[in-house]
Design a protein around this motif. Structure first.
Motif, PDB file in Angstrom:
ATOM      1  N   THR A 182       0.817  -1.221   0.000  1.00  0.00           N
ATOM      2  CA  THR A 182       0.000   0.000   0.000  1.00  0.00           C
ATOM      3  C   THR A 182       0.851   1.271   0.000  1.00  0.00           C
ATOM      4  OG1 THR A 182      -0.257  -0.023   2.431  1.00  0.00           O
ATOM      5  CG2 THR A 182      -1.842  -1.272   1.154  1.00  0.00           C
ATOM      6  N   PHE A 184       1.718   5.520   0.724  1.00  0.00           N
ATOM      7  CA  PHE A 184       1.662   6.380   1.912  1.00  0.00           C
ATOM      8  C   PHE A 184       0.514   7.373   1.860  1.00  0.00           C
ATOM      9  CE2 PHE A 184       3.823   9.400  -0.904  1.00  0.00           C
ATOM     10  CZ  PHE A 184       3.278  10.609  -0.502  1.00  0.00           C
ATOM     11  N   LYS A 207       1.279  -5.086   3.642  1.00  0.00           N
ATOM     12  CA  LYS A 207       2.578  -4.431   3.784  1.00  0.00           C
ATOM     13  C   LYS A 207       2.365  -2.927   3.630  1.00  0.00           C
ATOM     14  CE  LYS A 207       5.727  -2.549   1.651  1.00  0.00           C
ATOM     15  NZ  LYS A 207       6.180  -1.570   2.613  1.00  0.00           N
ATOM     16  N   GLY A 260       0.644   2.271  -5.847  1.00  0.00           N
ATOM     17  CA  GLY A 260       1.929   2.932  -5.653  1.00  0.00           C
ATOM     18  C   GLY A 260       2.458   3.362  -7.008  1.00  0.00           C
ATOM     19  N   SER A 261       3.766   3.433  -7.119  1.00  0.00           N
ATOM     20  CA  SER A 261       4.330   3.987  -8.346  1.00  0.00           C
ATOM     21  C   SER A 261       4.377   2.953  -9.470  1.00  0.00           C
ATOM     22  CB  SER A 261       5.740   4.526  -8.070  1.00  0.00           C
ATOM     23  OG  SER A 261       6.565   3.471  -7.645  1.00  0.00           O
ATOM     24  N   THR A 289      -1.542   2.828 -10.249  1.00  0.00           N
ATOM     25  CA  THR A 289      -0.196   3.399 -10.182  1.00  0.00           C
ATOM     26  C   THR A 289      -0.193   4.901 -10.503  1.00  0.00           C
ATOM     27  OG1 THR A 289       0.308   2.650 -12.420  1.00  0.00           O
ATOM     28  CG2 THR A 289       0.779   1.112 -10.657  1.00  0.00           C
ATOM     29  N   CYS A 322      -2.420  10.836  -6.604  1.00  0.00           N
ATOM     30  CA  CYS A 322      -2.176  10.280  -7.939  1.00  0.00           C
ATOM     31  C   CYS A 322      -2.990  11.029  -8.978  1.00  0.00           C
ATOM     32  CB  CYS A 322      -2.518   8.807  -7.950  1.00  0.00           C
ATOM     33  SG  CYS A 322      -4.155   8.505  -7.303  1.00  0.00           S
ATOM     34  N   GLU A 420       5.703  12.046 -13.880  1.00  0.00           N
ATOM     35  CA  GLU A 420       5.013  12.237 -12.601  1.00  0.00           C
ATOM     36  C   GLU A 420       5.996  12.819 -11.587  1.00  0.00           C
ATOM     37  OE1 GLU A 420       3.869   8.937  -9.917  1.00  0.00           O
ATOM     38  OE2 GLU A 420       1.881   9.842  -9.858  1.00  0.00           O
TER      39      GLU A 420
HETATM   40  P1  NAD Z   1       5.852   3.640  -3.958  1.00  0.00           P
HETATM   41  O1  NAD Z   1       5.752   2.921  -5.248  1.00  0.00           O
HETATM   42  O2  NAD Z   1       7.147   4.236  -3.574  1.00  0.00           O
HETATM   43  O3  NAD Z   1       5.473   2.649  -2.762  1.00  0.00           O
HETATM   44  C1  NAD Z   1       4.244   1.936  -2.765  1.00  0.00           C
HETATM   45  C2  NAD Z   1       4.430   0.693  -1.921  1.00  0.00           C
HETATM   46  O4  NAD Z   1       5.342  -0.184  -2.597  1.00  0.00           O
HETATM   47  C3  NAD Z   1       5.023   0.970  -0.545  1.00  0.00           C
HETATM   48  O5  NAD Z   1       4.413   0.147   0.409  1.00  0.00           O
HETATM   49  C4  NAD Z   1       6.489   0.599  -0.747  1.00  0.00           C
HETATM   50  O6  NAD Z   1       7.133   0.227   0.432  1.00  0.00           O
HETATM   51  C5  NAD Z   1       6.368  -0.575  -1.692  1.00  0.00           C
HETATM   52  N1  NAD Z   1       7.586  -0.875  -2.441  1.00  0.00           N
HETATM   53  C6  NAD Z   1       8.531  -0.021  -2.867  1.00  0.00           C
HETATM   54  N2  NAD Z   1       9.491  -0.690  -3.550  1.00  0.00           N
HETATM   55  C7  NAD Z   1       9.133  -1.987  -3.541  1.00  0.00           C
HETATM   56  C8  NAD Z   1       9.708  -3.179  -4.073  1.00  0.00           C
HETATM   57  N3  NAD Z   1      10.841  -3.159  -4.756  1.00  0.00           N
HETATM   58  N4  NAD Z   1       9.047  -4.341  -3.890  1.00  0.00           N
HETATM   59  C9  NAD Z   1       7.878  -4.382  -3.224  1.00  0.00           C
HETATM   60  N5  NAD Z   1       7.285  -3.288  -2.683  1.00  0.00           N
HETATM   61  C10 NAD Z   1       7.917  -2.109  -2.833  1.00  0.00           C
HETATM   62  O7  NAD Z   1       4.675   4.728  -3.932  1.00  0.00           O
HETATM   63  P2  NAD Z   1       4.322   5.788  -2.796  1.00  0.00           P
HETATM   64  O8  NAD Z   1       5.374   6.829  -2.771  1.00  0.00           O
HETATM   65  O9  NAD Z   1       3.943   5.126  -1.521  1.00  0.00           O
HETATM   66  O10 NAD Z   1       2.973   6.394  -3.400  1.00  0.00           O
HETATM   67  C11 NAD Z   1       2.980   7.311  -4.443  1.00  0.00           C
HETATM   68  C12 NAD Z   1       2.715   6.652  -5.760  1.00  0.00           C
HETATM   69  O11 NAD Z   1       1.476   5.947  -5.685  1.00  0.00           O
HETATM   70  C13 NAD Z   1       2.537   7.653  -6.879  1.00  0.00           C
HETATM   71  O12 NAD Z   1       3.160   7.160  -8.034  1.00  0.00           O
HETATM   72  C14 NAD Z   1       1.028   7.730  -7.044  1.00  0.00           C
HETATM   73  O13 NAD Z   1       0.610   8.151  -8.315  1.00  0.00           O
HETATM   74  C15 NAD Z   1       0.631   6.326  -6.754  1.00  0.00           C
HETATM   75  N6  NAD Z   1      -0.763   6.231  -6.329  1.00  0.00           N
HETATM   76  C16 NAD Z   1      -1.662   5.786  -7.244  1.00  0.00           C
HETATM   77  C17 NAD Z   1      -3.000   5.707  -6.900  1.00  0.00           C
HETATM   78  C18 NAD Z   1      -4.022   5.232  -7.893  1.00  0.00           C
HETATM   79  O14 NAD Z   1      -5.138   4.939  -7.488  1.00  0.00           O
HETATM   80  N7  NAD Z   1      -3.681   5.152  -9.173  1.00  0.00           N
HETATM   81  C19 NAD Z   1      -3.411   6.079  -5.618  1.00  0.00           C
HETATM   82  C20 NAD Z   1      -2.453   6.508  -4.708  1.00  0.00           C
HETATM   83  C21 NAD Z   1      -1.124   6.578  -5.073  1.00  0.00           C
END
Ligand code: NAD
Length: 540
Positions: A182, A184, A207, A260-261, A289, A322, A420
């Motif tokens: 998930t 942040f 996680k 996430g990203s 993402t 996002c 982004e």
């Molecule tokens: P992030 O990708 O850095 O982290 C997301 C999750 O992935 C975290 O729990 C992180 O610990 C985990 N993670 C990171 N590297 C990993 C790996 N190698 N293996 C497994 N897990 C790993 O994203 P963030 O900074 O928490 O959130 C921001 C991003 O989320 C932005 O890109 C945003 O656009 C996106 N987002 C998208 C939506 C949507 O609905 N499309 C909603 C919210 C956020």
């Protein structure tokens, strides 16, 4: 079947009961440093390997020590999820829904300020941004997910049962456990990712992000208080890469629920592909993402409406949504008319501590985000094609503060126009008034993302033109509104292309990804002979 209503948003006006309660809760959480354990099979596990959670707008202030899982706890969490599944299935949908509806009631009631305050401190949200996320959106997710899941049981039943036969569909969950990783930026998304599959009978691992352990832990406690049985959701703070490895080593891995990203999600998909030969099932992969969300204005648009949408859409929650507006295509005549006012309104924005309710913005999440965003701003400042017309300043001495920034560019594919940034930065491309059609094509093709976007026009024909030209450019499309602020059950959320699998959180489609139905035929008149009529010889 009547449906739930969206949770009303509290106003937090001066002197209101909710404002007083929220202040008290903020003070309480700021006066303590709590220990956050892993929660595995319903038990708190304090591993002794810890990291801290700080307040992003006051990073010297520690809120919590977090006990991180090692491989041992991660493996135990997978085992607990697998062991919990049979009972979780057998208590049935109604009992599962009662638990999640109780979660919603607790959050709407006694737990609301605790969860809001932790989101304000842990993720640096204003009271309003915390309320619409951590309280209202999550209450809605829980209530509407239960409503949608009940609907499947009727809608997915076979249409035909001939005489002597009873056909039915068992709405089974996926066999095995679901890994929820998930982000942040939304407490609601963080809790929804593990709980949506759980409503339909899945068990799993949660996680959380390293930047939202406090608010996420409180939500885990809330779910346990509501009666979530041990092992159904296992809360595992720790390395995402390591948890993924442990989960993929386990043949019972049944699905990934990720937000996430884009970069991280693409890597996870590849790893799952490699692990496939070791897995019992083809896992379901759901990921929402990144975005590069647009606003396109036509010369005939409502200019004041556009100004407000740009300001709120780009800078609320420091642009860390996002869906945040981060690129705008504005016709010359409109830009001439609004740019000075837009700049002067942005200069009025107050930024600072989330506890000071007069602030519209607070800090970005951490040093890494601060460095990344300020890097984009600094590089733009050095480019001839870009001009920073407001903001651009950044200071991380007390908190990770970045001023709301607008870059005007003459190059529609310059870095900040297509990548982004995930911060309070809007880039504007000003186009000739007679180039609306060309700008629609540009908007569609410039960036790999396709999450949200808006068209501003007061003319139906122009709106339709944009609606058609931008069909695949956004999964959530807004007309004369900012591209943020999707509401559960109103605008189910998600995008395609590099923005995700578009499984629409907040709607029934997401839940369908976590079921694997069993078709059942029951015959009341079992055949007693094996030959068929066609096998009889012809009459002479
Ligand atoms: P992030 O990708 O850095 O982290 C997301 C999750 O992935 C975290 O729990 C992180 O610990 C985990 N993670 C990171 N590297 C990993 C790996 N190698 N293996 C497994 N897990 C790993 O994203 P963030 O900074 O928490 O959130 C921001 C991003 O989320 C932005 O890109 C945003 O656009 C996106 N987002 C998208 C939506 C949507 O609905 N499309 C909603 C919210 C956020």
């Amino acid at each position: 079947m009547s449906h739930p209503a969206n949770e009303p948003i509290l106003g937090f006006a001066p002197g209101s009961e909710e404002r007083i309660a929220l202040y008290a809760e903020l003070d309480k959480q700021m006066s303590e440093v709590i220990e956050i354990p892993c929660i595995i099979n319903g038990e708190a596990v304090y591993t002794g390997t810890t990291t801290t959670q700080v307040i992003p707008h006051k990073h010297g202030h520690v809120l919590a020590n977090v006990h991180l899982a090692s491989r041992t706890e991660m493996e135990a969490a997978c085992e607990a999820a697998v062991n919990a599944q049979q009972t979780w299935i057998e208590i049935g949908l109604e009992a599962r829904c009662e638990i999640f509806e109780r979660c919603a009631d607790l959050l709407a009631g006694d737990w609301r300020m605790r969860v809001n305050a932790s989101t304000m401190l842990n993720q640096s949200k204003t009271a309003f941004q915390a309320e619409i996320d951590a309280a209202c959106e999550l209450i809605d997710f829980w209530r509407f997910n239960c409503h949608y899941a009940r609907g499947f049981h009727d809608d997915l039943q076979p249409l035909v049962s001939p005489s002597g036969v009873q056909n039915s569909t068992e709405i089974r969950p996926l066999e095995g456990f679901v890994l929820s990783i998930t982000p942040f930026n939304f407490s609601s998304i963080a809790a929804n990712l593990p709980s949506a599959p759980a409503v339909v009978g899945c068990t799993g691992i949660w996680k959380p992000s390293r930047n939202s352990y406090l608010s996420n832990y409180i939500l885990m406690q809330l779910m346990m208080e509501a009666g979530l049985p041990a092992g159904v959701i296992n809360f595992v703070p720790g390395s995402g890469a390591e948890i993924t490895e442990v989960c993929l080593d386990n043949p019972n891995f049944a699905g990934l629920h990720f937000t996430g990203s884009t970069r991280v999600f693409q890597g996870l998909w590849q790893e799952i592909g490699l692990a496939l030969p070791n897995l019992n099932s083809y896992p379901r992969i759901v990921g929402e993402t990144g975005g590069k969300d647009f606003v396109v204005a036509h010369p005939d648009c409502d200019r004041q409406g556009l100004l407000v949408a740009l300001l709120r859409g780009s800078f609320e929650y420091q642009g860390q949504k996002c869906s945040a507006a981060s690129r705008a295509y504005i016709p010359h005549s409109v830009w001439e008319a609004i740019s000075a006012d837009l700049v002067s309104e942005i200069e009025k924005i107050k930024m600072g501590d989330a506890r000071d309710f007069t602030n519209f913005m607070t800090a970005v999440i951490d040093q890494r985000a601060f460095d990344k965003i300020s890097g984009y701003i600094d590089r733009a400042a050095a480019r001839d094609c870009c001009e920073i017309i407001v903001g651009g300043g950044h200071d991380d001495s007390v908190g990770y503060f970045i001023e709301p920034t607008i870059i005007v560019t003459s190059n529609p594919t310059s870095e900040t126009m297509v990548e982004e940034i995930f911060g309070p930065v809007l880039t504007v491309f000003v186009y000739e008034d007679n180039k609306f059609d060309e700008v629609l094509t540009l908007c569609d093709t410039a960036s790999p993302y396709a999450l949200t976007g808006s068209i501003f026009s007061s003319n139906e024909e122009n709106i339709q033109k944009a609606f058609n030209a931008l069909r695949f450019t956004a999964g959530n499309f807004y007309i004369n509104d900012k591209p943020t602020g999707a509401v559960v059950a109103q605008q189910p959320f998600g995008g395609a292309r590099a923005s995700g699998t578009n499984d629409k959180a907040g709607g029934p489609l997401n839940l369908l990804r976590w079921i694997s139905p069993r078709s059942v035929k029951r015959t009341f008149d079992t055949p007693q002979t094996w030959d068929y009529s066609f096998m009889q010889p012809d009459h002479d």
